[in-house]
Design a protein around this motif. Sequence first.
Motif, short mmCIF file in Angstrom:
data_model
loop_
_atom_site.label_atom_id
_atom_site.label_comp_id
_atom_site.label_asym_id
_atom_site.label_seq_id
_atom_site.Cartn_x
_atom_site.Cartn_y
_atom_site.Cartn_z
N LYS A 130 0.88 -1.19 -0.05
CA LYS A 130 -0.10 0.00 0.02
C LYS A 130 0.69 1.18 0.09
O LYS A 130 0.66 2.26 -0.69
CB LYS A 130 -0.87 -0.10 1.26
N ALA A 131 1.82 1.36 1.05
CA ALA A 131 2.60 2.45 0.89
C ALA A 131 3.35 2.75 -0.38
O ALA A 131 3.46 4.00 -0.79
CB ALA A 131 3.89 2.26 1.99
N GLU A 132 3.83 1.78 -1.19
CA GLU A 132 4.52 1.87 -2.35
C GLU A 132 3.47 2.36 -3.48
O GLU A 132 3.73 3.29 -4.17
CB GLU A 132 5.07 0.54 -2.94
N CYS A 133 2.32 1.95 -3.40
CA CYS A 133 1.38 2.42 -4.19
C CYS A 133 0.91 3.58 -3.92
O CYS A 133 0.56 4.84 -4.98
CB CYS A 133 -0.02 1.52 -4.18
N MET A 134 0.87 4.15 -2.93
CA MET A 134 0.82 5.86 -2.50
C MET A 134 1.89 6.46 -2.89
O MET A 134 1.80 7.68 -3.42
CB MET A 134 0.41 5.98 -0.97
N ASN A 135 2.98 6.27 -3.02
CA ASN A 135 4.21 6.77 -3.28
C ASN A 135 4.13 6.68 -5.00
O ASN A 135 4.78 7.80 -5.55
CB ASN A 135 5.46 5.93 -3.02
N ILE A 136 3.73 5.75 -5.48
CA ILE A 136 3.50 5.89 -7.13
C ILE A 136 2.45 6.92 -7.30
O ILE A 136 2.84 7.71 -8.31
CB ILE A 136 3.01 4.67 -7.54
N LEU A 137 1.38 6.96 -6.71
CA LEU A 137 0.39 8.08 -6.98
C LEU A 137 1.10 9.46 -6.76
O LEU A 137 0.79 10.46 -7.61
CB LEU A 137 -1.03 7.82 -6.05
N HIS A 138 1.90 9.52 -5.75
CA HIS A 138 2.28 10.78 -5.48
C HIS A 138 3.40 11.08 -6.65
O HIS A 138 3.07 12.57 -7.00
CB HIS A 138 3.07 10.64 -4.07
N ARG A 139 4.20 10.44 -7.13
CA ARG A 139 5.09 10.82 -8.05
C ARG A 139 4.56 10.94 -9.32
O ARG A 139 4.77 11.91 -10.15
CB ARG A 139 6.26 9.63 -8.05
N LEU A 140 3.21 10.30 -9.60
CA LEU A 140 2.50 10.47 -10.98
C LEU A 140 1.92 11.92 -10.75
O LEU A 140 1.37 12.34 -11.92
CB LEU A 140 1.57 9.45 -11.05
N SER A 141 1.51 12.26 -9.64
CA SER A 141 0.78 13.82 -9.68
C SER A 141 1.62 14.98 -9.98
O SER A 141 1.15 16.09 -9.95
CB SER A 141 0.27 13.86 -8.19
N LEU A 142 3.08 14.60 -9.92
CA LEU A 142 3.91 15.89 -10.03
C LEU A 142 4.07 16.31 -11.45
O LEU A 142 3.78 15.24 -12.34
CB LEU A 142 5.52 15.30 -9.47
#
Length: 381
Positions: A130-142
């Motif tokens: 889950k934490a990695e998925c949230m990190n993916i979403l964060h980086r894709l929002s940049l």
Amino acid sequence: MQFSDIVGQREVKEHLVRTVSENRVSHAQLFLGPEGSGSLALALGYAQFISCSDRLENDSCGTCSSCRKYSKLIHPDLHFSYPFFRGGEKEDGMPDLEEWRDLILSNPYFDLDEWRERLDAQNKQPNINKAECMNILHRLSLKPFESEYKAMIIWLPEYLKNEGNRLLKTLEEPAEKTLIILVAQNQDQLLNTIISRTQLVKIPALSQADIREHLLQTKDISEAKASQVAYLSEGSLTAALNYLKEDDNDNFRLFSGWMRITFADRGSSIFEFVEEASKIGRESQKNLLKYGINMIRECIMVLSGANELVHLPSAELDFVNNFSKQLDLARAEALINEMDKAHYHIERNANPKILFLDVSLQFVKILKFNTLPAGTQYILT
């Protein structure tokens, strides 16, 4: 990574170049290919080509600022996600990023076992949590920092499991100028909801000729050795490179001895073999079983009258010719089936002593007592 650095895959490269020249770059793509086909390398080459500021007709230039940063995997608009082996629910893959970059730069055709070994993960299970998925979403929002596109390459999305559902909305409606490439090996292990939201790019296994030429250009080996390894690798450059790492003579010694003692049903020698095989390490055990499967396949070639297709050194060729006389097709297939099951269980950390003893006893049944394992549906000839 430039397309010219990638082994073979001419048709796939041409397709990827056309998508850029015709302005048809899909925002979410699934690069699906078997291990050793170069799927990860192609994803990197594609992302670099798209970001290159001075593209050539069929490749990135390799010299612009973007290409230089891509060549070191430090471009600010290039992001990665991958399975890792820590168990904390709040941990993501970022602490392993330097190891990840180093491994790709040293060998973009690595497999999960080499990644596990690099991280000294031992028996831990890979995970994209889950934490990695949230990190993916964060980086894709940049927003893209330097290039027109930002790229996210997710290696082995099979390990997303149900957490992958967190990515569905972004896969369907990402931010503008976003490229998401999922690099997978097994479609059956992917969430159907992810497959339906990505454009599939099928990547075939490499040809024997491509692997052979690559080995001749990059390794100090003879043409005969390159041809043999390319033949045994079955289209996987990963397998070919692993074969070159192995001590072939030791695998031959172990496997040929194993077959002789199980055929003769020598109990004490079987226990000696089990003791030795249990100590050589998990990767060597897997390689021994792969080697054995390939050797029995060569026996099947001989049994089928296709001797001209057998390309082995003299000692191994003599063994195959002699051992084939003790087999028929049913028994050869039964031996392969037992080794294939053993390989599966070794990957899942089975006790090697128990496993090799059990397989040895099954071999005795197949070879000595004319008995196939229960439930095996072969017709004896």
